[in-house]
Design a protein around this motif. Structure first.
Motif, PDB file in Angstrom:
ATOM      1  N   LEU A   8       0.828  -1.196   0.000  1.00  0.00           N
ATOM      2  CA  LEU A   8       0.000   0.000   0.000  1.00  0.00           C
ATOM      3  C   LEU A   8       0.866   1.251   0.000  1.00  0.00           C
ATOM      4  O   LEU A   8       1.913   1.308   0.658  1.00  0.00           O
ATOM      5  N   ILE A   9       0.436   2.250  -0.742  1.00  0.00           N
ATOM      6  CA  ILE A   9       1.126   3.531  -0.813  1.00  0.00           C
ATOM      7  C   ILE A   9       0.492   4.451   0.222  1.00  0.00           C
ATOM      8  O   ILE A   9      -0.712   4.712   0.192  1.00  0.00           O
ATOM      9  N   ILE A  10       1.319   4.952   1.124  1.00  0.00           N
ATOM     10  CA  ILE A  10       0.855   5.763   2.238  1.00  0.00           C
ATOM     11  C   ILE A  10       1.380   7.182   2.048  1.00  0.00           C
ATOM     12  O   ILE A  10       2.584   7.438   2.159  1.00  0.00           O
ATOM     13  N   GLY A  11       0.476   8.098   1.730  1.00  0.00           N
ATOM     14  CA  GLY A  11       0.862   9.483   1.515  1.00  0.00           C
ATOM     15  C   GLY A  11       0.969  10.243   2.825  1.00  0.00           C
ATOM     16  O   GLY A  11       0.069  10.184   3.665  1.00  0.00           O
ATOM     17  N   VAL A  12       2.066  10.954   3.012  1.00  0.00           N
ATOM     18  CA  VAL A  12       2.330  11.678   4.252  1.00  0.00           C
ATOM     19  C   VAL A  12       1.700  13.067   4.191  1.00  0.00           C
ATOM     20  O   VAL A  12       1.937  13.823   3.242  1.00  0.00           O
ATOM     21  N   LEU A  13       0.924  13.408   5.218  1.00  0.00           N
ATOM     22  CA  LEU A  13       0.329  14.736   5.335  1.00  0.00           C
ATOM     23  C   LEU A  13       0.689  15.303   6.698  1.00  0.00           C
ATOM     24  O   LEU A  13       0.158  14.883   7.730  1.00  0.00           O
ATOM     25  N   ASN A  14       1.612  16.260   6.724  1.00  0.00           N
ATOM     26  CA  ASN A  14       2.070  16.878   7.960  1.00  0.00           C
ATOM     27  C   ASN A  14       1.295  18.161   8.232  1.00  0.00           C
ATOM     28  O   ASN A  14       1.440  19.150   7.510  1.00  0.00           O
ATOM     29  N   VAL A  15       0.488  18.149   9.280  1.00  0.00           N
ATOM     30  CA  VAL A  15      -0.276  19.327   9.679  1.00  0.00           C
ATOM     31  C   VAL A  15       0.492  19.978  10.826  1.00  0.00           C
ATOM     32  O   VAL A  15       0.039  20.044  11.973  1.00  0.00           O
ATOM     33  N   THR A  16       1.689  20.439  10.507  1.00  0.00           N
ATOM     34  CA  THR A  16       2.639  20.927  11.511  1.00  0.00           C
ATOM     35  C   THR A  16       3.340  22.188  11.008  1.00  0.00           C
ATOM     36  O   THR A  16       3.437  22.414   9.799  1.00  0.00           O
ATOM     37  N   PRO A  17       3.887  22.970  11.936  1.00  0.00           N
ATOM     38  CA  PRO A  17       4.684  24.119  11.510  1.00  0.00           C
ATOM     39  C   PRO A  17       6.161  23.794  11.320  1.00  0.00           C
ATOM     40  O   PRO A  17       6.925  24.634  10.830  1.00  0.00           O
ATOM     41  N   ASP A  18       6.600  22.584  11.703  1.00  0.00           N
ATOM     42  CA  ASP A  18       8.036  22.340  11.844  1.00  0.00           C
ATOM     43  C   ASP A  18       8.515  20.971  11.389  1.00  0.00           C
ATOM     44  O   ASP A  18       9.586  20.530  11.795  1.00  0.00           O
ATOM     45  N   SER A  19       7.759  20.261  10.537  1.00  0.00           N
ATOM     46  CA  SER A  19       8.260  18.982  10.035  1.00  0.00           C
ATOM     47  C   SER A  19       9.462  19.216   9.125  1.00  0.00           C
ATOM     48  O   SER A  19       9.578  20.260   8.487  1.00  0.00           O
ATOM     49  N   PHE A  20      10.332  18.202   9.032  1.00  0.00           N
ATOM     50  CA  PHE A  20      11.638  18.421   8.411  1.00  0.00           C
ATOM     51  C   PHE A  20      11.557  18.737   6.926  1.00  0.00           C
ATOM     52  O   PHE A  20      12.400  19.458   6.397  1.00  0.00           O
ATOM     53  N   SER A  21      10.556  18.210   6.213  1.00  0.00           N
ATOM     54  CA  SER A  21      10.549  18.389   4.761  1.00  0.00           C
ATOM     55  C   SER A  21       9.548  19.413   4.268  1.00  0.00           C
ATOM     56  O   SER A  21       9.736  19.997   3.198  1.00  0.00           O
ATOM     57  N   ASP A  22       8.465  19.638   5.021  1.00  0.00           N
ATOM     58  CA  ASP A  22       7.420  20.539   4.530  1.00  0.00           C
ATOM     59  C   ASP A  22       6.714  21.269   5.669  1.00  0.00           C
ATOM     60  O   ASP A  22       5.526  21.578   5.585  1.00  0.00           O
ATOM     61  N   GLY A  23       7.439  21.528   6.746  1.00  0.00           N
ATOM     62  CA  GLY A  23       6.834  22.161   7.909  1.00  0.00           C
ATOM     63  C   GLY A  23       6.146  23.473   7.573  1.00  0.00           C
ATOM     64  O   GLY A  23       6.740  24.353   6.954  1.00  0.00           O
TER      65      GLY A  23
END
Length: 265
Positions: A8-23
């Protein structure tokens, strides 16, 4: 083809101000929901939503702040009903229990295992549980990482003991997915070797792997910008597809979908 016959392909969704790749990119709920739909349209089978950064050295947020970020996104997706399963990336039991009122199918727990009462509740409600191995916590894990030999031993014990515990609490084997925690308190050599161990163990356990844009790739290949690590991430992810691991967490869903289409008829 059924979900059971493919990774399964699991898409990452970061609802954060500070994640390393797309904060900060998807901290606004409307932008987060729009990105969730982008991931679905690109081919994600699961949307993994997290509201607390767990990059090395990150600070924890309390359960109320985590829920404040999550709830409007979960509510919108409940109304819109995308054709993807929803995973909640949290280690907080309060957040796990709050999520039971929303169409969350999976709990992704980086702490490895929650308390007994919460786990029994999740099992009774039919959720799938992803348990990850982590050495120490995100604020401290990079200061004294496990070397390869230590990590291989620790992860092997983690696989066996965690699956047994979760089955004793009511989870069926197919609803227990185990993650070796690449990048979570391990040296670069250890990260590479636990990946190899995970691929071998995928015949015995439901394995989930996430290497997308991670810093060990940057250090090994001299790539400082996380988004420029997508191509080497894909080469690792291709090996995961070939090994038949249960799930692959990625930021770059569209290209992983193209690779899967080549591997799986």
């Amino acid at each position: 083809m059924s979900d059971e016959a493919r990774s399964l392909i699991i898409g990452v969704l970061n609802v954060t101000p500070d994640s390393f790749s797309d904060g900060g990119t998807f901290l606004d709920p409307e932008k987060a929901v729009a990105h969730a739909w982008d991931l679905v349209n690109e081919g994600a089978d699961v949307i993994d939503i997290g509201a607390e950064s767990t990059r090395p050295g990150s600070a924890a947020v309390d359960a109320d702040e985590e829920w404040r970020r999550l709830e409007p996104v979960l509510a919108a997706l409940a109304d819109q009903k995308p054709k993807a399963r929803i995973s909640l990336d949290t280690y907080k039991p309060m957040t796990m229990r709050r999520a039971l009122d929303y169409p969350v199918d999976i709990i992704n727990d980086i702490s490895g295992i929650a308390d007994r009462l919460t786990l029994e509740t999740l099992a009774k409600r039919g959720l799938t549980y992803w348990a990850m191995h982590m050495h120490r916590d995100p604020a401290q894990m990079h200061k004294d990482p496990l070397d390869a030999a230590e990590a291989l031993r620790a992860v092997a014990v983690f696989y066996e003991s965690t699956q047994k515990t979760l089955m004793d609490l009511g989870f069926t084997k197919d609803r227990i997915w185990l993650d070796p925690g690449v990048g979570f308190g391990k040296t670069d050599r250890a990260n590479v070797q636990v990946i190899g161990q995970a691929l071998a163990e995928s015949v015995h356990y439901e394995i989930i792997l996430g290497v997308s844009r991670k810093s060990f790739i940057g250090r090994l290949l001299g790539i400082t910008d996380p988004k420029e690590r997508d191509a080497p991430s894909k080469m690792l992810e291709l090996s995961f597809l070939l090994a038949g691991v249960r799930g692959i967490r990625t930021h770059d869903v569209a290209r992983l979908k193209k690779l899967r289409d080549l591997v799986v008829e």
